[in-house]
Design a protein around this motif. Structure first.
Motif, short mmCIF file in Angstrom:
data_model
loop_
_atom_site.label_atom_id
_atom_site.label_comp_id
_atom_site.label_asym_id
_atom_site.label_seq_id
_atom_site.Cartn_x
_atom_site.Cartn_y
_atom_site.Cartn_z
N PRO A 182 0.67 -1.16 -0.03
CA PRO A 182 -0.08 0.28 0.14
C PRO A 182 0.64 1.26 0.09
N ILE A 183 1.91 1.27 0.64
CA ILE A 183 2.71 2.42 0.39
C ILE A 183 3.45 2.86 -1.13
N THR A 184 3.84 1.96 -1.08
CA THR A 184 3.92 1.88 -2.84
C THR A 184 3.21 2.39 -3.70
N ARG A 185 1.68 1.60 -3.83
CA ARG A 185 0.89 1.99 -4.48
C ARG A 185 0.10 3.64 -3.99
N THR A 186 0.51 3.74 -3.04
CA THR A 186 0.05 5.14 -2.17
C THR A 186 1.39 6.30 -3.03
N LEU A 187 2.29 5.62 -3.03
CA LEU A 187 3.47 6.88 -4.00
C LEU A 187 3.44 6.38 -5.34
N THR A 188 2.70 5.76 -5.88
CA THR A 188 3.01 5.74 -7.22
C THR A 188 1.77 6.53 -8.19
N ARG A 189 0.59 6.51 -7.52
CA ARG A 189 -0.34 7.22 -7.20
C ARG A 189 -0.60 8.83 -7.39
N ALA A 190 0.59 9.02 -5.92
CA ALA A 190 1.36 10.71 -5.73
C ALA A 190 2.30 10.99 -7.37
N GLY A 191 2.43 9.74 -8.12
CA GLY A 191 3.51 10.52 -9.11
C GLY A 191 4.70 9.41 -9.39
N ALA A 192 5.12 8.64 -8.15
CA ALA A 192 6.50 8.67 -8.36
C ALA A 192 6.17 7.01 -9.29
N GLY A 193 7.11 7.09 -10.95
CA GLY A 193 7.06 5.70 -10.86
C GLY A 193 7.69 5.12 -10.83
N TYR A 194 8.84 5.13 -9.78
CA TYR A 194 10.10 4.26 -9.38
C TYR A 194 10.33 5.32 -7.82
N VAL A 195 9.82 3.14 -7.33
CA VAL A 195 10.45 3.48 -5.44
C VAL A 195 11.76 2.83 -5.36
N GLU A 196 12.93 3.39 -4.41
CA GLU A 196 13.46 2.06 -4.44
C GLU A 196 13.76 2.85 -2.43
N ALA A 197 14.78 2.13 -2.12
CA ALA A 197 15.15 1.36 -0.50
C ALA A 197 16.64 1.35 -0.89
#
Length: 378
Positions: free
Chosen positions: A282-297
């Protein structure tokens, strides 16, 4: 042309913005070349160094590069390496890079410096390679410029740092191809590290709403209260600007979201990363909806449980940064785990030979994660 290398000054900001526009056009997503306030802060920062190359004939700016660091950190980032199109045959990129490293690494101010390098051509990769940087991995779909681009991660260490890496007893098996690649590329060994099965995925969270707070000043203040010690951050050199939490407040996840570039870095979690591990989807999904096509940790290689949780939610081990952070008398290795929600297209990639094994390792890890294993019935 023999350019004059000088420390950047506040009076150079207008010319620097013109330089970055000439090199990258209107789509450069980094504040270093576009935001006068941020540029002024970096120029004045005692932990960082920004150099410019000045044409001796005209006095105009021919090139620019910086190494950015922060209080309490022994890691720096090479940023904003740019040479004006009229001066690209003069070797200025290498001159600026080497001078920065001489002042920040060779003097002992930093233990290592990393760079994220464009892959639209092999030129940027060769510039950093000629100046002692070695490849550590590939970051697919990492930034949206005129189109979605992948970046390569490179780093240069001070003498003797890689020999002081702390041992890691075990890692999840999907990380093994990346470790073997780093061994061959850097000449280090993970012979004592066993590849074991990933831990089971954390239990799915209950259907509690997840909130995202976008109030950069508030997020920064709360982040500093929660994490006065930079050693607790996942990701150095990234100041979070968004805060994610469930409505019961059981955990807080701090992230840096860049909508212009379409990317996001997960910086830290409170009270501990394990408290948010089950919420990665859900964190990744929320960030994707906010405009992040790429997420890293960025996670310690020794954190088997956190790495397993990321793997269970589709994150791919994309790069390995040996000896990134000091810990006691040694140094801790870190892994960059990435996830992209956009289609990956490597057809336009220009990969120099030393980087190719990392691309192969990423493709193998992606296939094992996202392509089903088919059984053929007799």
């Amino acid at each position: 042309m023999t350019a004059t290398i000088e420390t950047a000054a506040a009076a150079d900001i207008a010319d620097l913005r013109q330089l970055y526009y000439a090199v990258y056009g209107p789509h450069y997503p980094v504040a270093l070349g576009t935001d006068p306030a941020e540029m002024s802060r970096l120029i004045a920062d005692p932990h960082s160094l920004w150099l410019v190359a000045r044409c001796p004939r005209t006095g105009g700016l021919a090139g620019s590069a910086a190494i950015r660091s922060e209080a309490g950190s022994r890691t720096g980032k090479l940023e904003g390496l740019a040479v004006h199109p009229d001066h690209r045959a003069a070797g200025l990129a290498g001159t600026l890079t080497e001078e920065l490293c001489a002042r920040m690494l060779d003097t002992g101010r930093l233990d290592s410096v990393y760079a994220t390098v464009r892959t639209v051509s092999t030129g940027p990769q060769r510039v950093v390679s000629r100046n002692g940087f070695r490849p550590l991995g590939i970051l697919p779909n990492a930034v949206d410029l005129s189109s979605r681009e992948s970046l390569a991660l490179y780093a240069r260490h001070s003498d003797g740092i890689l020999d002081r890496r702390l041992p890691v007893p075990e890692v999840p098996a999907p990380l093994a191809p990346l470790l073997r690649t780093v061994e061959r590329s850097l000449g280090i060994s993970y012979a004592g590290t066993e590849a074991t099965a990933p831990l089971p995925a954390p239990a799915e969270p209950t259907a509690a709403p997840l909130e995202m707070i976008e109030a950069p000043a508030f997020v920064r203040r709360r982040f500093r209260e929660r994490f006065p010690d930079a050693a607790q951050w996942f990701y150095p050199l990234h100041t979070p600007n968004v805060l994610l939490m469930p409505d019961d407040g059981r955990f807080e996840v701090y992230a840096y979201l860049n909508r212009t570039g379409g990317y996001c870095a997960l910086v830290a979690a409170h009270p501990a990363p394990a408290d948010a591990a089950a919420w990665l989807e859900p964190i990744t999904r929320t960030l994707t909806r906010a405009g992040a096509g790429y997420v890293e940790a960025l996670l310690p290689l020794s954190q088997h449980g956190l790495l397993s949780a990321c793997l269970a939610q589709g994150f791919i081990p994309s790069a390995l940064y040996p000896a990134m952070r000091p810990e006691g008398d040694g140094f801790t290795d870190y892994v960059v785990m990435t996830r992209t929600t956009e289609q990956i297209d490597f057809r336009g990639l220009a990969v120099d030979e030393p980087l190719q094994p990392y691309l192969d390792a990423y493709v193998s890890a992606w296939a094992s994660t996202y392509l089903p294993t088919l059984e053929v019935a007799p």
